[in-house]
Design a protein around this motif. Sequence first.
Motif, PDB file in Angstrom:
ATOM      1  N   ASP A  72      -5.597  -1.446   4.245  1.00 47.61           N
ATOM      2  CA  ASP A  72      -5.217  -1.958   5.559  1.00 47.61           C
ATOM      3  C   ASP A  72      -6.480  -2.210   6.374  1.00 47.61           C
ATOM      4  OD1 ASP A  72      -4.299  -2.420   8.154  1.00 47.61           O
ATOM      5  OD2 ASP A  72      -2.628  -1.010   7.961  1.00 47.61           O
ATOM      6  N   ALA A  73      -6.980  -3.445   6.337  1.00 45.30           N
ATOM      7  CA  ALA A  73      -8.232  -3.776   7.025  1.00 45.30           C
ATOM      8  C   ALA A  73      -8.109  -3.656   8.535  1.00 45.30           C
ATOM      9  CB  ALA A  73      -8.688  -5.185   6.638  1.00 45.30           C
ATOM     10  N   ALA A  87     -13.412 -10.106  12.538  1.00 50.94           N
ATOM     11  CA  ALA A  87     -12.110  -9.459  12.440  1.00 50.94           C
ATOM     12  C   ALA A  87     -11.459  -9.791  11.098  1.00 50.94           C
ATOM     13  CB  ALA A  87     -11.213  -9.923  13.580  1.00 50.94           C
ATOM     14  N   PRO A  88     -10.572  -8.917  10.630  1.00 54.84           N
ATOM     15  CA  PRO A  88      -9.894  -9.178   9.360  1.00 54.84           C
ATOM     16  C   PRO A  88      -9.224 -10.543   9.348  1.00 54.84           C
ATOM     17  CG  PRO A  88      -9.474  -6.936  10.059  1.00 54.84           C
ATOM     18  CD  PRO A  88     -10.193  -7.600  11.193  1.00 54.84           C
ATOM     19  N   MET A  89      -9.481 -11.288   8.258  1.00 54.11           N
ATOM     20  CA  MET A  89      -8.898 -12.620   8.127  1.00 54.11           C
ATOM     21  C   MET A  89      -8.564 -12.887   6.671  1.00 54.11           C
ATOM     22  SD  MET A  89     -12.301 -14.945   8.815  1.00 54.11           S
ATOM     23  CE  MET A  89     -11.359 -16.449   8.593  1.00 54.11           C
ATOM     24  N   PRO A  90      -7.457 -13.593   6.419  1.00 51.12           N
ATOM     25  CA  PRO A  90      -7.056 -13.863   5.040  1.00 51.12           C
ATOM     26  C   PRO A  90      -8.058 -14.776   4.338  1.00 51.12           C
ATOM     27  CG  PRO A  90      -5.234 -14.212   6.560  1.00 51.12           C
ATOM     28  CD  PRO A  90      -6.465 -14.075   7.392  1.00 51.12           C
ATOM     29  N   GLY A 115      -7.012 -12.022  -0.682  1.00 54.74           N
ATOM     30  CA  GLY A 115      -7.012 -10.774   0.070  1.00 54.74           C
ATOM     31  C   GLY A 115      -7.408 -11.011   1.506  1.00 54.74           C
ATOM     32  N   VAL A 116      -7.800  -9.946   2.179  1.00 60.59           N
ATOM     33  CA  VAL A 116      -8.216  -9.993   3.584  1.00 60.59           C
ATOM     34  C   VAL A 116      -9.611  -9.397   3.673  1.00 60.59           C
ATOM     35  CG1 VAL A 116      -7.743  -9.164   5.914  1.00 60.59           C
ATOM     36  CG2 VAL A 116      -5.846  -9.825   4.416  1.00 60.59           C
ATOM     37  N   ALA A 117     -10.518 -10.112   4.341  1.00 56.33           N
ATOM     38  CA  ALA A 117     -11.903  -9.665   4.465  1.00 56.33           C
ATOM     39  C   ALA A 117     -12.264  -9.454   5.925  1.00 56.33           C
ATOM     40  CB  ALA A 117     -12.854 -10.687   3.846  1.00 56.33           C
ATOM     41  N   GLN A 172      -9.337  -5.913   1.689  1.00 59.55           N
ATOM     42  CA  GLN A 172      -7.938  -5.538   1.455  1.00 59.55           C
ATOM     43  C   GLN A 172      -7.412  -6.466   0.373  1.00 59.55           C
ATOM     44  OE1 GLN A 172      -5.419  -5.439   4.999  1.00 59.55           O
ATOM     45  NE2 GLN A 172      -3.712  -6.238   3.795  1.00 59.55           N
ATOM     46  N   PRO A 173      -7.103  -5.952  -0.794  1.00 59.96           N
ATOM     47  CA  PRO A 173      -6.815  -6.849  -1.913  1.00 59.96           C
ATOM     48  C   PRO A 173      -5.483  -7.568  -1.802  1.00 59.96           C
ATOM     49  CG  PRO A 173      -6.444  -4.575  -2.558  1.00 59.96           C
ATOM     50  CD  PRO A 173      -7.068  -4.536  -1.183  1.00 59.96           C
TER      51      PRO A 173
END
Length: 244
Positions: free
Chosen positions: A83-84, A101-104, A109-111, A126-127
């Motif tokens: 959970d990023a 900020a976390p982005m798809p 995944g989310v980086a 976040q995979p």
Amino acid sequence: MAENMASAHEEAYPEGVPCWVDAQLADVEAGKRFYGDLFGWTFEESYGGTVRAHSEGEPVAALAQKADGRLPTVWTVYFATPDAEALSRRILAAGGQVVTAPMPVGELGVAALATDPEGAVFGLWQPGSHHGFGRRHEPGTFVWAQLYARDTAAANTFYGGLFHDALFGPSAEPDFGRAPLTDVFPAQMPPHFVVHFRVDDCEAALAEVVRLGGRVQAGPFEASYGTVVLVTDDQGASFALLQR
């Protein structure tokens, strides 16, 4: 260890484990030539023009085109998280900063990018369909991330609070160390992570780095986790070779 490596591409990494690395480069094609010759990597196109590097058919790293020439040429380590967004909030609460900020990243995944309280940059992953390294700890693949910090006690508190189980838990298999900045670098160097790739022969790999246009920053020297030499590639991205 062998079982972990064989299944690394099938299962998500526990939170706090280094699960991916990428290099931000001005010239990705030159990067493919350098790292392909050095580590024997092959490459395929990935999301947004990034290329994914493979060792023996499994993903081991990515090379990305810098969006802005003013950005640093650098290798970045990414820590796994389920959970990023939640981890980003914990980073802020612990005195760090969220840079991106976390982005798809498509379906992969989310980086996100963050810094610790001293300013060292690291990534969160976040995979989705991409869990991270398909191979690690083998020659030509990621083996260690070393944080060079001004205050290692504060770093242990920060990262230990975020990633306690991965670093100190009963099943911990840490790939992440902390060392005083002045052990290797001048005091004016900002705190930062150095990505380490495993090699069978440090001296031979170092000679190949130089032949390919890279240069030596420090070493070889003996560390608690092996023989290390800090180098840069032919575009200035720093990384380390580690012989165990």
